[in-house]
Design a protein around this motif. Structure first.
Motif, PDB file in Angstrom:
ATOM      1  N   VAL A 141      28.019  27.293  71.421  1.00 19.68           N
ATOM      2  CA  VAL A 141      27.064  27.412  72.525  1.00 19.68           C
ATOM      3  C   VAL A 141      27.748  28.004  73.747  1.00 19.68           C
ATOM      4  O   VAL A 141      27.165  28.821  74.480  1.00 19.68           O
ATOM      5  N   ASN A 142      29.021  27.616  73.982  1.00 12.47           N
ATOM      6  CA  ASN A 142      29.748  28.135  75.136  1.00 12.47           C
ATOM      7  C   ASN A 142      29.918  29.650  75.034  1.00 12.47           C
ATOM      8  O   ASN A 142      29.757  30.383  76.012  1.00 12.47           O
ATOM      9  N   GLU A 143      30.282  30.153  73.843  1.00 13.06           N
ATOM     10  CA  GLU A 143      30.410  31.598  73.671  1.00 13.06           C
ATOM     11  C   GLU A 143      29.076  32.289  73.903  1.00 13.06           C
ATOM     12  O   GLU A 143      29.006  33.363  74.529  1.00 13.06           O
ATOM     13  N   ALA A 144      28.025  31.689  73.411  1.00 13.71           N
ATOM     14  CA  ALA A 144      26.709  32.286  73.621  1.00 13.71           C
ATOM     15  C   ALA A 144      26.346  32.293  75.106  1.00 13.71           C
ATOM     16  O   ALA A 144      25.751  33.255  75.623  1.00 13.71           O
ATOM     17  N   VAL A 145      26.716  31.246  75.821  1.00 20.29           N
ATOM     18  CA  VAL A 145      26.449  31.185  77.264  1.00 20.29           C
ATOM     19  C   VAL A 145      27.165  32.319  77.990  1.00 20.29           C
ATOM     20  O   VAL A 145      26.609  32.951  78.904  1.00 20.29           O
ATOM     21  N   HIS A 204      40.833  35.088  72.084  1.00 21.05           N
ATOM     22  CA  HIS A 204      40.764  36.334  72.834  1.00 21.05           C
ATOM     23  C   HIS A 204      39.333  36.814  73.067  1.00 21.05           C
ATOM     24  O   HIS A 204      38.997  37.249  74.186  1.00 21.05           O
ATOM     25  N   PRO A 205      38.481  36.782  72.049  1.00 24.96           N
ATOM     26  CA  PRO A 205      37.100  37.239  72.328  1.00 24.96           C
ATOM     27  C   PRO A 205      36.414  36.416  73.404  1.00 24.96           C
ATOM     28  O   PRO A 205      35.662  36.957  74.222  1.00 24.96           O
ATOM     29  N   VAL A 206      36.675  35.110  73.409  1.00 28.88           N
ATOM     30  CA  VAL A 206      36.047  34.263  74.422  1.00 28.88           C
ATOM     31  C   VAL A 206      36.573  34.611  75.810  1.00 28.88           C
ATOM     32  O   VAL A 206      35.808  34.681  76.788  1.00 28.88           O
ATOM     33  N   ALA A 234      37.767  37.483  76.786  1.00 30.29           N
ATOM     34  CA  ALA A 234      37.171  38.757  77.193  1.00 30.29           C
ATOM     35  C   ALA A 234      35.755  38.551  77.721  1.00 30.29           C
ATOM     36  O   ALA A 234      35.349  39.179  78.709  1.00 30.29           O
ATOM     37  N   SER A 235      35.050  37.683  77.069  1.00 29.13           N
ATOM     38  CA  SER A 235      33.689  37.402  77.543  1.00 29.13           C
ATOM     39  C   SER A 235      33.704  36.726  78.908  1.00 29.13           C
ATOM     40  O   SER A 235      32.853  37.002  79.773  1.00 29.13           O
ATOM     41  N   VAL A 236      34.673  35.821  79.122  1.00 24.55           N
ATOM     42  CA  VAL A 236      34.791  35.155  80.416  1.00 24.55           C
ATOM     43  C   VAL A 236      35.056  36.177  81.517  1.00 24.55           C
ATOM     44  O   VAL A 236      34.412  36.168  82.587  1.00 24.55           O
ATOM     45  N   LEU A 237      36.026  37.068  81.300  1.00 23.71           N
ATOM     46  CA  LEU A 237      36.368  38.062  82.317  1.00 23.71           C
ATOM     47  C   LEU A 237      35.209  39.014  82.578  1.00 23.71           C
ATOM     48  O   LEU A 237      34.951  39.406  83.729  1.00 23.71           O
ATOM     49  N   GLN A 238      34.547  39.394  81.514  1.00 26.92           N
ATOM     50  CA  GLN A 238      33.408  40.293  81.700  1.00 26.92           C
ATOM     51  C   GLN A 238      32.305  39.605  82.504  1.00 26.92           C
ATOM     52  O   GLN A 238      31.691  40.200  83.401  1.00 26.92           O
ATOM     53  N   TYR A 276      40.406  42.880  71.000  1.00 24.60           N
ATOM     54  CA  TYR A 276      39.897  41.898  71.967  1.00 24.60           C
ATOM     55  C   TYR A 276      40.853  41.721  73.143  1.00 24.60           C
ATOM     56  O   TYR A 276      40.433  41.572  74.292  1.00 24.60           O
ATOM     57  N   LEU A 277      42.185  41.738  72.855  1.00 23.39           N
ATOM     58  CA  LEU A 277      43.146  41.604  73.948  1.00 23.39           C
ATOM     59  C   LEU A 277      43.128  42.839  74.845  1.00 23.39           C
ATOM     60  O   LEU A 277      43.274  42.745  76.068  1.00 23.39           O
TER      61      LEU A 277
END
Length: 1670
Positions: A783-787, A827-829, A831-835, A876-877
């Motif tokens: 759910v966090n990744e989806a958020v 890493h994908p998470v 990247a999503s956080v930074l984006q 991802y990195l």
């Protein structure tokens, strides 16, 4: 008669050697006998037979076998030449005797049989052989087995000659067969009879041989023999007898009368069938059975065979069930013979065969079914069966289609191909078979349990075989097309046959081009029970074409769609014809790119969705679109195991729902799709969100209503509690989290794809409400990744609404920062956080300071720490780093002020010095991007700062990065320095468009620094140093230097070297301003230099120190003299810098020369064994090392330098490349070269045999300066190598390329220094020195020509003088006279080494010829030459000889004299040479008999010199032919250099022999460096010797015999070959003493060396070249 006796003796000698222990000699002797036999076959055959028959000389059995084989070879080659019947009869009698005796060895009998076959194969002697063999067979008497085998071989080898005797032989054998008892003889007789039968049948078929021959002539005898074999041998207990008998009966069955065949064939056939169970190799049985059946059917004995058909079929079927093993050819042959028998039976008994096959097909045994199918395929292909029989087989074949055995399946597929190929199947009867092939191509059947048979070498699986058969039928077999189309369409939408889709679609795509036309009366896509409907096919094929990585399936699906266009809808024909070719081309390109470019998959899916949307639009039918949607929903179950295709199908459903207006259908479909989605799968969650978002583009309120409903249903707390729900509570919570993750993604897609007019209200309302509720209650990673994705989607969607303010942004930022601090965050998470952070930062209004700092620190720490210890960044990195850069630039753009920049640079500074290259790259990139962004957006106000205070610190920590090994770091660092100075300039009041020359220099360097060019990098460092020096004030400069010195210890070598270069540049430009701080700077640099290991950094640091200490050089020199040796790198580098200055160079050379002249080089110390060891003293060694280092950089640099010596290298160093030269210092070395070279050469000689100081030897109260070891490192040095290295540096200064090469090789040589190595080295040094620097020779000689007390000094001087004579003293003949006088006086020196070198020097006068003029400045030429020659000739008179260990010292003196005379004689006047010619010729003869190869070589060299000088004189001609013969023999000398010299001597003798042909051969073939085929050369040479020197041939032969007793085996071998060829080429042998030669060769045949015996055996046939010698 006397000649014959001699001949007999030689042949007899060869025969006696036929049993030699050496195999090579045996072969040579046999070859010689064969050679003699080819010339005189009767004579040699008679001698061989007499040798074998004589009781006194009868050899062993194996030797007799060799001789019989030799005789066989002679007979085969020269049988027609043997006209003496007595010889033939004698051999036949002897061979018959061996063949008939029972006690003879098998090998000997085999050889005798071979001889008889060779005689019988010749038409001239065939009758005699056959008569003798026939005579050995008598009625009632058992024949010899060898006789029988010989007759069989003759029957096979000479059909014409043996057939006339076969009737008689068969008649004689009739009475013999009952008496045979031995099994071996029975086998031989049966084999012979088989060959007889084959010979008769061949003769009958080939009427050209004998037109009168016929089978009828042999039927009577064959019938009797056949009956005897059947009654007597067929039931033998011996398996071999039975086998050969059965084969014989098969061959003879064609020679029997019809009645006898009818009478006995049944019994034979029954016996064969009964033997099948008793043999493991049934080929002979099957082969004979096929022959017997063929004979019976040719005689029309069908009624007789009728009773055996069932038994035959049963026995043959057991054989056909055995799979042939291709590694064993007989199993394959047996298989084909079995099929041949079936074909024979099928032609005459088809009903029996059909009943037999049908019965076996119905049997449950898979082996029987495979056998029946193999026979069936063969009979169908051979067109043996009728159509009724084929129909019965097809019916039976249908019954076994359920058999899962892999072997049965493969056999069935082969049978299907045969039936289709011969057009035996229709669409109705063939449908089960097509289904069968598709099923097995999909791998539905039971997998094979056993390993593949050897009969299947490729090991193909059932599925692979079925696929190949389907492809074959679709593309090649035209008759199978009606069976395949459209029946194969039924398998496209079935999960059971999914694995067969690549093959099925390929076949359909190929067939669609043929059946593409639309028949309105008989529509194709009508649905069940026929092919599937158009919406079903369309949906299925689009999904199958969605994976570009499986290009074959996709291409076939699209081609099939193109062919089905008329059947889908007439409205899509034209659009599809336009778009499908484009899609096919795109798919073809994407098949290669999809793995390398993941975005290619997304692009391809977009194309297909657009294609479907356009198709629905062109059809323009709401019901048709709904049918497509229903078909898609119905096909979801097809992709349970194919998630990618399922997800694509979900996106296609969204396209259909967007195009549809039916609310009920949309709601029902969304609910069904939501229930069917596996929410645990992330890819299915994303696909569901895409489908929902696509639907929301047209129906947003309906979709949001369903979202609210789904969220309520996903809340685990809302469900009723029960006992089972309590047990499954954890599972329910986990499933609920996956569902919530799907719904969160749906919210993001709704915001992204919804129309802009309604997105704001929906985001601020239900979307954010649902999102925040989920964030607050979430405990799931999914759910966090989806958020995270949804936050980014919402933020990007809101950028379309500039006036909109997201009230919930602070809450979202806090959530993202906390997420970034999570441990082990993927890493994908991240990247999503930074984006998401970047997207939120980009929204209005601006962030406050606290929020900005928290975001920066969290983002940098979370991202850059992940770059440690990785080689390559994953996608991802890389995305994380890119998002971080965008985030930093966005932050600076939103708030451009010094505090913001200071926060960014302060946080980045620690990362720029990280050891990991990736971290440095990313940190400097981020820094440069921040500075660039700051410069582009900075604004100045009245209240703002007026100075950029971070200038010095930023420049100092950026300086090491300017020369970083990574080009990316360098480029970004230069750009950062440029931006720092530009920002500082802006604060100093410069306008943005101000042009600064210094900064423009940096800007130009930034464009070139990306190339890994060391020169460009150095230029950059210098330019930066200049710019910093020009731009910084004194206070700023001092601050900068105190910070920059730290960079000398940068962990990267290139970076530390760049810092040193920048400091050197600043010292050069502004060092005069730093006089108050020199001590501090010097101490700081020196202290850090001790810890620096990088060579270039040290060099540049030393150069910086040189710049600061240029006014105090005397103290530097004094300090260097006290350093221990071997010198450290810093000391060596300082010495080299001293050499650059001419004044310092002169002073240093003077000081070091005095040490070498006045100090004792070594001291002699006693050892515990009372021996004396020479130990080098330390001060001279240190002085030599210092002198070497002083001259190191003064060498003349060339484009290609030799490899640096090991002592000049330091670990990690690379060879110097110094473009600068110092001509003044080089001239000083050139002026002092003679004295330095003489001093070093004498030191080199004295150090031979001297060891380095290894231990303390002085007494406790000793005060000697030379008896202690101040540095333990000196013990590893070799004194001679030190001197050579110093000499190497010296000659480098005068640019002697060749001498430099010689010295470098000597230095690298790891061998111990010996006297011979020293002398060789001195010779090479002087030779190269004379060639490269002749101007120094006279001064060098004057420095050397003094009194020397030590032996090695005198040896050194003698060696140098000797080599100077060889080099003509560089053309200085006045100097040559003085050297010659010195060498003549040294002939009486007490040292034998000095005397030897003096002789060598005098011998070197051979190199002094100058236009036939010797010593042009001497007044008494002849007296001087006579004195020299007399001295050399006298030196050859040595009484001691070579000992067992080698050549004695005194003999070496003689050897030097011989070598000198060899080189000198061709260049002397004849009157001087003639005085010593007789003496030298006698001594040459003596020297040629020495055991030393070197002495023999030197003697031949003198012979060559005499031939060249006085070869035409009477004194030389008297002994010319004797030395000619000796030279020819010594061409085979065991010492290779002697052979080379012998070739040269013969070339010199050639012009004086009076034979032009011999001289030509000597000049053309005796190449000194080439290899010589001695045997061939002597063979050709003796042709000319017996012609041009015929008066001396007798002398040659007599003299050659003297070498028969030589101690060298190679010389004995050469003499045998030479004398044999001499006799061979002589026209007359009356006076040659052939008897002596014959006895000599017979003697050599008994020589202990095998090569000599071989040569004698080769020579003996050469004696019979002329008839008069026989």
């Amino acid at each position: 008669m006397q000649g014959k006796d001699k001949e007999k003796g030689l042949v007899w000698g060869l025969l006696e050697c036929a049993g030699d222990v050496n195999e090579g000699v045996q072969q040579t002797v046999a070859g010689s006998l064969i050679t003699l036999g080819h010339q005189h076959p009767a004579l040699v055959l008679s001698a061989i037979h007499k040798f074998i028959s004589s009781p006194q000389t009868a050899p062993k059995v194996h030797v007799q076998s060799i001789l019989y084989n030799t005789a066989e070879n002679i007979v085969r080659e020269c049988g027609k030449k043997i006209e003496d019947p007595e010889v033939i009869s004698t051999w036949i009698e002897g061979a018959i005797k061996l063949l008939t005796l029972p006690s003879v060895a098998p090998d000997l009998q085999e050889a005798a049989s071979g001889l008889m076959v060779a005689l019988g194969s010749n038409p001239t002697h065939c009758d005699a052989v056959m008569e003798s063999l026939v005579a050995q067979i008598q009625t009632g008497t058992v024949p010899s087995q060898s006789i029988v085998e010989t007759l069989g071989a003759l029957a096979a080898g000479n059909v014409n000659g043996t057939v006339p005797y076969l009737k008689v032989l068969l008649g004689l054998l009739v009475g013999c067969l009952p008496s045979v008892k031995q099994d071996g003889l029975k086998i031989s007789l049966a084999l012979m009879l088989s060959k007889f039968s084959e010979a008769i049948l061949d003769a009958v078929d080939n009427k050209d041989l004998d037109p009168n021959i016929s089978v009828e002539s042999y039927k009577t005898e064959c019938a009797i023999i056949f009956e005897s074999l059947v009654n007597l041998w067929l039931k033998s207990s011996n398996a071999g007898v039975r086998q050969e008998t059965i084969v014989c009966l098969g061959h003879m069955s064609h020679l029997l009368p019809r009645e006898k065949l009818e009478e006995l064939a049944g019994l034979v056939m029954t016996t064969i069938l009964s033997l099948y169970r008793k043999t493991s190799s049934p080929y002979s049985l099957t082969f004979s059975l096929a022959l017997l059946m063929d004979a019976m059917l040719k005689h029309h004995l069908t009624e007789g065979m009728k009773f055996h058909v069932d038994h035959l079929l049963s026995a043959l079927f057991s054989q056909v069930c055995v799979i042939p093993n291709y590694a064993e050819p007989f199993t394959v042959k047996n298989h084909y013979e079995v099929l041949r028998c079936y074909e024979l039976l099928g032609n005459h008994y088809s009903e029996n065969v059909m009943h037999h096959l049908l019965q076996r097909l119905e049997n449950a045994s898979h082996m029987q079914r495979v056998g029946a199918l193999v026979v069936m395929k063969h009979l169908v292909n051979s067109k043996t069966l009728s159509s009724e029989n084929i129909s019965s087989l097809v019916t039976a074949l249908n019954a076994i289609l359920t058999d899962p055995n892999s072997k049965v399946v493969k056999s069935v597929t082969q049978a299907i191909v045969a039936l289709c190929h011969n057009s035996h199947l229709t669409a109705q009867s063939g449908a089960p078979f097509i289904t069968y092939l598709v099923k097995h191509s999909a791998g539905v059947s039971t997998p094979q349990g056993r390993r593949p048979s050897l009969a299947e070498p490729d090991g193909e699986s059932v599925a692979e075989v079925s696929r190949q058969v389907l492809h074959l039928l679709a593309t090649t077999v035209e008759a199978a097309h009606p069976l395949l189309w459209p029946h194969l369409l039924n398998f496209v939408c079935s999960t059971e046959y999914e694995a067969s889709l690549p093959t099925t679609l390929g076949c359909l795509a190929h067939l669609a081009t043929k059946y593409a036309s639309l028949n309105k009366e008989e529509p194709l896509l009508v649905g069940p029970p026929g092919p599937p409907s158009a919406p079903v096919v369309l949906s299925r094929l689009l999904v199958l074409s969605s994976n570009p990585s499986d290009g074959d399936v996709g291409m076939a699906a699209l081609r099939l769609l193109q062919g089905l266009a008329p059947h889908v809808s007439p409205n899509v024909v034209e659009p599809w014809n336009q778009h499908l070719p484009q899609l096919l081309a795109t798919l073809q390109d994407l098949t290669v790119k999809v793995d390398a470019e993941p975005s290619a998959m997304l692009m391809w899916h977009d194309f297909l969705r657009d294609f479907l949307a356009a198709t629905v639009t062109h059809i323009n039918n709401e019901e048709y679109a709904i049918n497509i949607g229903k078909a898609q929903m119905d096909q979801i179950h097809l992709y349970v195991k194919h998630q990618t295709q399922l997800c694509f199908l979900m996106s296609l459903i969204g396209v259909i729902l967007k195009q549809t207006s039916n609310k009920t259908f949309i709601a029902t479909t969304l609910d069904s799709l939501f229930s069917a989605t596996c929410h645990k799968s992330s890819i299915e969650r994303e696909s569901l969100a895409l489908c929902v978002g696509t639907t929301a583009a047209s129906h947003i309120d309906l979709v949001l209503t369903h979202i609210d409903m789904w969220l309520k249903s996903a809340d685990p707390t809302k469900k009723p509690l029960s006992f089972f729900n309590l047990i499954k509570q954890d599972t329910r919570v986990e499933e609920s989290s996956w569902v919530r993750a799907s719904l969160v993604l749906c919210l993001g897609q709704i915001a992204t794809l919804a129309p802009p007019a309604v997105v704001g209200s929906r985001v601020d309302g239900p979307i954010m409400l649902h999102l925040l509720n989920i964030i607050n209650s979430n405990k799931s990673d999914a759910v966090n990744e989806a958020v995270l994705h949804t936050i980014s989607d919402i933020a990007r969607a809101l950028t379309r609404l500039p006036e909109f303010r997201l009230r919930q942004r602070p809450l979202l930022i806090t959530h993202l920062v906390n997420t970034s601090k999570t441990e082990n965050l993927p890493h994908p998470v991240l990247a999503s956080v930074l984006q998401a952070l970047r997207d939120l930062v980009a929204l209005e209004p601006e962030l406050n300071v606290e929020e900005r700092t928290i975001i920066l620190q969290a983002a940098l720490t979370a991202t850059l720490q992940r770059l440690y210890n990785i080689d390559n960044m994953d996608s991802y990195l890389t995305k994380c780093c890119a998002q971080l850069s965008v985030l930093i630039r966005t932050i600076i753009q939103k708030d451009t002020n010094p505090a913001t920049l200071d926060d960014v640079t302060t946080l980045l500074q620690a990362w720029t010095v990280a050891p990991d290259e990736l971290i440095r790259i990313k940190a400097v990139e981020l820094l440069h991007a921040a500075l660039r962004t700051y410069y582009d957006h900075v604004t100045f106000t009245v209240e703002g700062p007026t100075n950029f205070n971070q200038t010095c610190q930023l420049l100092a920590f950026l300086t090491p990065r300017l020369t970083d090994p990574c080009s990316k770091v360098r480029t970004q660092a230069v750009g950062s320095v440029f931006m720092v100075l530009r920002i500082a300039g802006r604060y100093n009041g410069l306008s943005p468009d101000h042009v600064d020359e210094d900064l423009e220099l940096l800007k130009a360097a930034e464009e070139q620094i990306s190339v890994d060019d060391a020169q460009r990098i150095d230029n950059l460092a210098k330019d930066v140093g200049k710019v910093i020096s020009n731009k910084l004030s004194f206070v700023q400069l001092r601050s900068f230097l105190s910070c920059a010195v730290v960079g000398l210890q940068d962990r990267l070598d290139d970076s530390s070297a760049g810092v040193a270069l920048v400091i050197t540049t600043i010292f050069t430009l502004r060092g005069h301003q730093l006089h108050q701080h020199i001590k501090d700077l010097l101490d700081s640099i020196c202290n850090r230099l001790e810890k620096v290991t990088h060579k270039e950094t040290r060099q540049r640091s030393v150069e910086a120190l040189t710049q600061l200490s240029s006014h105090n050089l005397s103290q530097v020199i004094d300090s260097l003299l006290v350093y221990p040796f071997p010198y450290e790198r810093a000391v060596c580098e300082t010495w080299r810098n001293l050499g650059h200055n001419p004044q310092l160079c002169t002073s240093a050379i003077t000081h070091l020369t005095q040490i070498l002249e006045r100090t004792q080089l070594f001291s002699e110390q006693p050892t515990t064994t009372d021996a004396t060891v020479k130990i080098a003293t330390i001060p001279p060694l240190a002085a030599v090392c210092g002198l070497c280092e002083l001259m190191h950089d003064l060498r003349v640099h060339r484009e290609v330098e030799h490899e640096e010596e090991d002592w000049e290298k330091v670990e990690g160093d690379t060879p110097d490349e110094i473009p600068q030269t110092w001509p003044a210092s080089q001239q000083i070395i050139n002026d002092n070269f003679p004295s330095l070279a003489a001093l070093l050469l004498l030191s080199y000689g004295c150090y031979v045999g001297v060891v380095a100081p290894l231990h303390q030897t002085a007494t406790a109260n000793s005060k000697s300066a030379f008896n202690f070891v101040p540095n333990r490192g000196a013990t590893t040095l070799v004194p001679t190598k030190i001197v050579l290295k110093c000499l190497h540096s010296l000659v480098n200064v005068i640019d002697s390329k060749s001498l430099t090469t010689v010295l470098a090789s000597k230095i690298r040589d790891e061998n111990d220094d010996t006297l011979e190595i020293f002398l060789h080295t001195i010779s090479e040094i002087i030779a190269m020195l004379v060639h490269d620097a002749p101007q120094h020779i006279e001064k060098l000689v004057s420095c050397l020509d003094t009194h020397h007390a030590y032996e090695m000094q005198r040896v050194t001087v003698a060696a140098i003088f000797a080599q100077l004579i060889a080099e003509k003293c560089g053309g200085n003949y006045e100097l040559l006279e003085n050297i010659t006088d010195g060498l003549l006086t040294r002939l009486n020196d007490r040292s034998v080494h000095v005397r030897r070198l003096a002789v060598r020097g005098l011998a070197n006068f051979a190199h002094l010829q100058n236009d036939q003029c010797y010593f042009p400045t001497w007044s008494m030429v002849s007296e001087k030459l006579t004195e020299i020659i007399t001295a050399l000739v006298g030196a050859t008179d040595q009484r001691d000889s070579c000992n067992s260990d080698g050549i004695s010292i005194e003999t070496q003196v003689a050897l030097e004299a011989l070598r000198g005379l060899a080189a000198l004689l061709p260049r002397l006047p004849q009157e001087i040479v003639l005085q010593h010619t007789p003496t030298l010729l006698i001594r040459i003869r003596l020297f040629s008999e020495k055991s030393s190869g070197e002495v023999r070589e030197a003697g031949l060299g003198v012979l060559r010199g005499l031939a060249a000088s006085v070869g035409s004189s009477e004194e030389f001609q008297e002994q010319l032919h004797l030395h000619l013969l000796a030279s020819l023999v010594h061409l085979a000398d065991p010492y290779p250099p002697t052979v080379v010299m012998c070739k040269s001597a013969l070339q010199a003798l050639g012009p004086h022999l009076g034979s032009k042909a011999m001289n030509t051969m000597f000049q053309n073939h005796l190449i000194p460096s080439g290899s010589l085929n001695y045997h061939q050369f002597i063979t050709d040479l003796t042709k000319h010797m017996v012609t041009d020197l015929k008066d001396h041939v007798k002398f040659f032969i007599q003299a050659t015999t003297s070498y028969f007793k030589s101690s060298e085996a190679s010389l004995r071998r050469a003499s045998a070959l030479l004398i044999g060829n001499l006799v061979y080429h002589c026209e007359s042998s009356d006076e040659l003493g052939v008897s002596t030669v014959s006895h000599g060769l017979l003697y050599l045949l008994r020589d202990p060396d095998p090569s000599v015996r071989t040569a004698a055996a080769i020579a003996i046939p050469l004696l019979f070249r002329h008839n008069q010698l026989l």
